[in-house]
Design a protein around this motif. Structure first.
Motif, short mmCIF file in Angstrom:
data_model
loop_
_atom_site.label_atom_id
_atom_site.label_comp_id
_atom_site.label_asym_id
_atom_site.label_seq_id
_atom_site.Cartn_x
_atom_site.Cartn_y
_atom_site.Cartn_z
N ASP A 140 33.51 -0.30 16.76
CA ASP A 140 33.96 1.06 16.42
C ASP A 140 32.98 2.11 16.93
O ASP A 140 33.39 3.17 17.42
CB ASP A 140 34.15 1.21 14.91
CG ASP A 140 35.33 0.39 14.38
OD1 ASP A 140 36.19 -0.02 15.20
OD2 ASP A 140 35.37 0.16 13.15
N ILE A 188 42.98 1.15 25.24
CA ILE A 188 42.96 1.17 23.77
C ILE A 188 44.32 0.72 23.22
O ILE A 188 44.39 0.07 22.18
CB ILE A 188 42.54 2.55 23.22
CG1 ILE A 188 42.15 2.44 21.74
CG2 ILE A 188 43.62 3.59 23.42
CD1 ILE A 188 40.83 1.79 21.50
N TYR A 189 45.38 1.03 23.94
CA TYR A 189 46.72 0.60 23.51
C TYR A 189 46.88 -0.90 23.70
O TYR A 189 47.44 -1.58 22.84
CB TYR A 189 47.82 1.36 24.27
CG TYR A 189 47.77 2.84 24.01
CD1 TYR A 189 48.09 3.35 22.75
CD2 TYR A 189 47.39 3.73 25.00
CE1 TYR A 189 48.04 4.70 22.49
CE2 TYR A 189 47.34 5.09 24.75
CZ TYR A 189 47.66 5.58 23.50
OH TYR A 189 47.60 6.92 23.25
N TYR A 242 44.55 -3.04 23.57
CA TYR A 242 43.74 -3.63 22.51
C TYR A 242 44.47 -3.55 21.16
O TYR A 242 44.60 -4.54 20.45
CB TYR A 242 42.38 -2.93 22.43
CG TYR A 242 41.58 -3.33 21.22
CD1 TYR A 242 40.83 -4.50 21.22
CD2 TYR A 242 41.58 -2.56 20.06
CE1 TYR A 242 40.10 -4.89 20.10
CE2 TYR A 242 40.86 -2.94 18.95
CZ TYR A 242 40.13 -4.10 18.96
OH TYR A 242 39.42 -4.48 17.86
N ASN A 243 44.94 -2.35 20.81
CA ASN A 243 45.58 -2.14 19.50
C ASN A 243 46.85 -2.95 19.32
O ASN A 243 47.15 -3.42 18.22
CB ASN A 243 45.88 -0.65 19.28
CG ASN A 243 44.62 0.14 18.98
OD1 ASN A 243 43.62 -0.39 18.51
ND2 ASN A 243 44.67 1.41 19.30
#
Length: 166
Positions: A7, A109-110, A112-113
């Motif tokens: 994070d 990031i998408y 990953y998410n």
């Protein structure tokens, strides 16, 4: 990699890099477009001004206080300076380069998410994959910068050639 470290990486590295590339792209796009508009206007005005040389309205010269030849040369010189500035400072190339890097970073990031692509593999440390992929994108961008440094100076023989990194 633990979640707290990940994070922190996302906040301190990924998001800041995304902001940097977005802002740098926008800044260079704005400069490029400003230069281009001035060039377009001055380039279009130059032949108009030249054509006005010697135009008279009846017996009165329209431009009695302005030497039109000097004005044409001045505007043409400004066009040459701005054109050289565009070539020298590479605003369009930087705009495209920064935007391209931003667009490469954006979907990670998408992926990953939503646990897709390389993040969907079983028994994979998704956080490490994310960091590795982000750093690879940034490294690719950094190794291409600036291209002039990778060209050895052939005129000055006293300068040592660049040392390649292995």
């Amino acid at each position: 990699m633990d979640q707290i470290t990940f994070d922190k990486y996302v906040e301190d590295r990924y998001i800041k890099q995304m902001d940097y590339y977005q802002q740098a792209s926008a800044k260079n796009q704005k400069k490029y477009k400003q230069f281009q508009w001035v060039l377009i206007i001055l380039s279009a005005l130059t032949p108009v001004i030249a054509a006005l040389n010697g135009v008279k309205s009846g017996a009165i010269n329209i431009y009695p206080l302005i030497n039109v030849n000097i004005l044409v040369v001045t505007v043409s010189s400004i066009v040459a300076i701005l054109t050289t500035g565009l070539k020298t400072f590479n605003y369009q190339e930087l705009w495209i380069k920064y935007r391209s890097t931003y667009e490469k970073l954006k979907p990670e990031i998408y992926y990953y998410n939503f646990n897709i692509g390389p993040y969907a593999a079983n028994d994979v440390d998704r956080e490490s994959v994310f960091v590795t992929r982000i750093e690879a994108i940034l490294d690719t961008e950094h190794t291409q910068w600036p291209p002039a440094k990778s060209i050895p100076n052939t005129q000055d023989k006293s300068v040592d050639p660049p040392i390649s990194k292995k």
